[in-house]
Design a protein around this motif. Sequence first.
Motif, mmCIF file in Angstrom:
data_model
loop_
_atom_site.group_PDB
_atom_site.id
_atom_site.type_symbol
_atom_site.label_atom_id
_atom_site.label_comp_id
_atom_site.label_asym_id
_atom_site.label_seq_id
_atom_site.Cartn_x
_atom_site.Cartn_y
_atom_site.Cartn_z
ATOM 1 N N SER A 191 0.853 -1.126 0.000
ATOM 2 C CA SER A 191 0.000 0.000 0.000
ATOM 3 C C SER A 191 0.886 1.169 0.000
ATOM 4 N N GLY A 192 0.960 1.650 -0.485
ATOM 5 C CA GLY A 192 1.987 2.651 -0.421
ATOM 6 C C GLY A 192 1.558 3.803 0.432
ATOM 7 N N VAL A 193 2.446 4.456 1.153
ATOM 8 C CA VAL A 193 2.088 5.509 2.074
ATOM 9 C C VAL A 193 3.207 6.527 2.155
ATOM 10 N N THR A 194 2.855 7.733 2.587
ATOM 11 C CA THR A 194 3.855 8.735 2.943
ATOM 12 C C THR A 194 3.452 9.346 4.262
ATOM 13 N N PRO A 195 4.386 9.916 5.012
ATOM 14 C CA PRO A 195 4.044 10.395 6.346
ATOM 15 C C PRO A 195 3.079 11.555 6.357
ATOM 16 N N GLU A 196 3.106 12.405 5.389
ATOM 17 C CA GLU A 196 2.273 13.605 5.438
ATOM 18 C C GLU A 196 1.402 13.707 4.196
ATOM 19 N N ALA A 197 0.312 14.453 4.309
ATOM 20 C CA ALA A 197 -0.519 14.719 3.142
ATOM 21 C C ALA A 197 -1.361 15.946 3.420
ATOM 22 N N GLY A 198 -1.506 16.783 2.433
ATOM 23 C CA GLY A 198 -2.402 17.913 2.577
ATOM 24 C C GLY A 198 -3.821 17.506 2.298
ATOM 25 N N ARG A 199 -4.759 18.375 2.656
ATOM 26 C CA ARG A 199 -6.154 18.063 2.374
ATOM 27 C C ARG A 199 -6.403 18.244 0.894
ATOM 28 N N ALA A 200 -7.155 17.353 0.340
ATOM 29 C CA ALA A 200 -7.425 17.397 -1.096
ATOM 30 C C ALA A 200 -8.879 17.088 -1.335
ATOM 31 N N GLY A 201 -9.450 17.807 -2.281
ATOM 32 C CA GLY A 201 -10.842 17.538 -2.571
ATOM 33 C C GLY A 201 -11.020 16.295 -3.411
ATOM 34 N N ALA A 202 -10.072 16.038 -4.297
ATOM 35 C CA ALA A 202 -10.182 14.874 -5.169
ATOM 36 C C ALA A 202 -9.621 13.651 -4.475
ATOM 37 N N ILE B 14 -5.451 -2.487 8.233
ATOM 38 C CA ILE B 14 -4.037 -2.105 8.183
ATOM 39 C C ILE B 14 -3.542 -2.364 6.768
ATOM 40 N N VAL B 15 -2.867 -1.395 6.202
ATOM 41 C CA VAL B 15 -2.393 -1.540 4.832
ATOM 42 C C VAL B 15 -1.398 -2.692 4.765
ATOM 43 N N ALA B 16 -1.481 -3.486 3.710
ATOM 44 C CA ALA B 16 -0.660 -4.696 3.602
ATOM 45 C C ALA B 16 0.675 -4.378 2.944
ATOM 46 N N VAL B 17 1.747 -4.938 3.520
ATOM 47 C CA VAL B 17 3.089 -4.840 2.936
ATOM 48 C C VAL B 17 3.352 -6.103 2.140
ATOM 49 N N HIS B 18 3.786 -5.943 0.886
ATOM 50 C CA HIS B 18 4.052 -7.097 0.036
ATOM 51 C C HIS B 18 5.523 -7.496 0.023
ATOM 52 N N GLU B 19 6.407 -6.489 0.030
ATOM 53 C CA GLU B 19 7.824 -6.823 -0.174
ATOM 54 C C GLU B 19 8.688 -5.660 0.287
ATOM 55 N N VAL B 20 9.892 -5.985 0.789
ATOM 56 C CA VAL B 20 10.901 -4.995 1.150
ATOM 57 C C VAL B 20 12.168 -5.336 0.372
ATOM 58 N N GLY B 21 12.853 -4.346 -0.152
ATOM 59 C CA GLY B 21 14.075 -4.639 -0.886
ATOM 60 C C GLY B 21 14.974 -3.430 -1.010
ATOM 61 N N GLN B 22 16.108 -3.606 -1.660
ATOM 62 C CA GLN B 22 17.050 -2.527 -1.933
ATOM 63 C C GLN B 22 17.456 -2.592 -3.399
ATOM 64 N N THR B 23 17.615 -1.429 -3.995
ATOM 65 C CA THR B 23 18.075 -1.364 -5.376
ATOM 66 C C THR B 23 18.806 -0.054 -5.575
ATOM 67 N N ASP B 24 19.942 -0.121 -6.239
ATOM 68 C CA ASP B 24 20.751 1.069 -6.504
ATOM 69 C C ASP B 24 21.003 1.879 -5.242
ATOM 70 N N GLY B 25 21.232 1.190 -4.114
ATOM 71 C CA GLY B 25 21.523 1.883 -2.860
ATOM 72 C C GLY B 25 20.316 2.458 -2.164
ATOM 73 N N MET B 26 19.124 2.212 -2.691
ATOM 74 C CA MET B 26 17.911 2.744 -2.074
ATOM 75 C C MET B 26 17.093 1.599 -1.484
ATOM 76 N N VAL B 27 16.461 1.895 -0.344
ATOM 77 C CA VAL B 27 15.539 0.940 0.262
ATOM 78 C C VAL B 27 14.135 1.262 -0.234
ATOM 79 N N TYR B 28 13.380 0.217 -0.592
ATOM 80 C CA TYR B 28 11.998 0.434 -1.009
ATOM 81 C C TYR B 28 11.081 -0.569 -0.314
ATOM 82 N N VAL B 29 9.820 -0.176 -0.227
ATOM 83 C CA VAL B 29 8.790 -1.042 0.350
ATOM 84 C C VAL B 29 7.615 -1.063 -0.617
ATOM 85 N N ALA B 30 7.245 -2.263 -1.044
ATOM 86 C CA ALA B 30 6.086 -2.418 -1.928
ATOM 87 C C ALA B 30 4.870 -2.750 -1.086
ATOM 88 N N MET B 31 3.817 -1.968 -1.282
ATOM 89 C CA MET B 31 2.639 -2.077 -0.449
ATOM 90 C C MET B 31 1.367 -2.160 -1.272
#
Length: 999
Positions: A32-43, A145-162
Amino acid sequence: MRKSDGRPGALEADGGSSILDATVGADPVGSSGVTPEAGRAGAAEENRVTPAAPPADAGDPLGKQLVKRALFPRRAQPVQLGRFTVLKLLGQGGMGVVYACYDDQLDRKVAVKVLHGEVVREKETAQKRLLREAQAMARLSHPNIVAVHEVGQTDGMVYVAMEFVRGLSLDAWVHEPRPWKEILSVFLQAGRGLAAAHKAGLVHRDFKPQNAMIDDEGQVKVLDFGLARLSDGDLREEDLAGVPAGPEDAVPLLMRPLTRMGVILGTPAYMSPEQHLGALATAESDQFSFCVSLYQSLYGRLPFSTESFAAMRDDVVHGRVAPAPSGSPVPSRVFKALRRGMMAAPGDRFAAMTDLLAALERDPGVAYRRVAALAATAVVAGVAGIAATRGSVAAPQCPDARPELAGVWDDGRAAEVRAFVQAKAPARAGELLAAIEPVLARYAAAWVQLRNDACHAHVEGRQSTHVFDLRTSCLDQRRAALAATIDAFALADAANLDDLVQAVGGLPPLADCADVETLMASLPPHKDSLVRARVQMHRETLAQAEVHVHTAQTRLGLQLVESVLADEKATIYEPLLAEAYLRKGTLQARDGAPAAALRSFDEALWTAIGVGHATIAALTSSRRGLLLAYPLHRPEQARAELPLITALNRAVAGDVEIYGEFLNAVGVIHATGGEWARAHEKLREAVDLRERHGRLETPQGISTLYNLGNHLANTWHYEEAVPIFRRVIELSEKLSGPNHPERAMYEVLLAHALMNLGRPREALARMQELQTRVDRSENKLARRTALIGLARAELAVNDSGAALRHFLAAQATSAESLTNVTWSWIMHAAAAAGDVPTMEKARDQALAGIDADTDVHGTAYQDLLLRYGRALAALGRLREAMEPLERARSPLVGSESPMDVRQRGLLSLELGRLRGRLGEHEAAESELRAALADFEAVLPPRNLELADAILALGELARSQQRFDEAVQWLTRAESIYVATAEPDYAPLLRARAALVQPH
């Protein structure tokens, strides 16, 4: 816990409501992908991200270089993030960037979160945060609770697939005017997600409306567990400098400190007082943040000052919650619950998130009914004369009770259970749901009916207010048990879904709540109304804890019990104290801590006796006696306490569940003490009692029936055991479906009994069918049990090669050690197959499995020597085979114990056969007659071991040309074999062949 050493002894305790699962089975069962913050949005938002602006040369948190270098290199092929194909940039938050991606392996759209690169000063720490977020979420499987599918690293970056969630964050969702009930309902979903996290040992630490989403279907998902950490133990935000040196990978990310002492994590407006003070955040901190979020969403403002950070912090730390706005349609009960959840001291908040949710969603209809009922009584009394002249006065109608199960069992919860089971066990979902849903639906319908009946009986003047209170109190506890059982699905994995199936079947009976005589016999409540309310609340908690006895979640149950014991204001009511200690002991015993369980049972027993709490005294005495008899191996003490146990249970003999558990416990106590006739009597009585009252088709009833069959098999009454095991399998399939893991154990025990009746081919057919059924099962124990049973059956039909292959396959199913019993059977199979190295290795493994502190002349050692002698004989090493047999028999000489007598007979039979093969006819006959005498002393008259000794005597007599005597022996052996064995049973054919041979 299942145990098997081929000896009658401890049997299974009484299923769902008992303290143990310890059984002694027959030989074939190793044990599920998520970010810590979000503004209010009408759409609508996708995974709650702020739409990203195009990258700028300066001031852009994404950074052109990150985008160009890491994600959009100059090439024609699609951009990849690990194995995911990037579709588009969704947006950004304080720590991460979220991309919509395509997972071509599973053909689904996912949201992938990666760290900001250049804006994070301590990249390693930030990566740990992201990994920790993923680990925290991956531990959870819950519809909210949003489901996590996979955690990995690529090109020096950590990513989480949700999980890809399309919808709105709750802060954007409440921006539109909505009814308070709708807002509350949505937040209750989020609360259930937090409650599931807490039960899994996790604390979110940063809950706020921005960190939860509602999707297009109205489903709420809690996001961003990036600040979560394990809550077990006394953890603090330790100084990084104080962390011991060592390989960092050896410490789970969720347990690693990420901040220095006193550094505040979280968003200040929603943070608890303890977080503002830099202390450890707990589940109570999440409760505080949840209440702030819901308060803000319901009333349109924060509950604390917003003039400055200092003013807000001062309000929070001192617990100054702003009153609800005047004219608000939100009921005062909701505000009161929120205010309690925002108390400054964590201990003054609700004991658990589930308690807060219950307070928020509790239908005030119960109180309404009581007032209505009292008013109805007054009306009926005051207008009787009017009614006489004007006709009857209709009593007020009771509102239907079904809304009281809202959020417990309704269409939404049913859909959640279906979705969970289908996600966790897709191959078995239909079977599991067929066993679960109808039972839950019937239970809920019966609960509503009883609640309505109680109200009508009171309103119509048929039952007093006191009886009404007793009935509703009982029903409240049953509702709590139902809610806990359904909630347990969110914490289960595929392996223990079967535990939940049995937990559903073992829900506490509702009929008790209509038994006025039993309810009236209960102890009077405390005189203080506040204490009474707390006691009722804690009794509901204990009902939830009892559920965890049956769901393999004993630690969670113990946490609930401890929360009750910690309330000194409520436990001054000693009946509650006794009830809590009973639950604690039950959970401790199930958790494999019998010594601790005994201490808790002692507290429960003497407290219950002291205050006259008859039901708790009776239950505790039964479970305590069972604990002494088997796990603690103190059968003499258990038998010495039988008069007390019996006396306490006579007082509650009308309660089928309690008295049935008592009879089962007494049967087990007698069995462990070698009093087999009394054991059979009590176990049969327990089965009959449950059957008469329609309580046999329950986990407790099946366990009692199983114990009876197991006792009969362990005392060599196989003819009686076989139909009982068949019925156990039939009832188990009706209750739990055809593929419940315990089915393997039941089938193997039935096969063992069949083989001992001379029906190895029937046993082999059942084992082949069982092995096919469990071959792809996720339950390794079931697979191993089936393989061992199959190998035993193959050995019985003289297919030693196949038997050895399946024994070794059983060994390979898991890392768990096989029992010494199974190793001894492998030794036998290897010898029969002529594989001497494997035979010797299995012998050594079997010896290693015998406790070094155990008397070398004990049962396990004797069994090993018996099978070792048989193995050597199978290899043709006859003289060598005699030594272990004679060594095993030596300590049994002169014993009158039925177990020793039968064991002595088996050893004499083997020695007689060996001496006959060596031409020592006189010694052989002496050994065989001694075996026959021992068998006749303890075995049923149609037991095949008895027939084996008689056949050996007949064959010996014939070899010495004593033909008349041989005919007598052989005819007698044939008559026993014919009574139970298959027509082509090898010993039966041998007896017939010897009879027809010419003199």
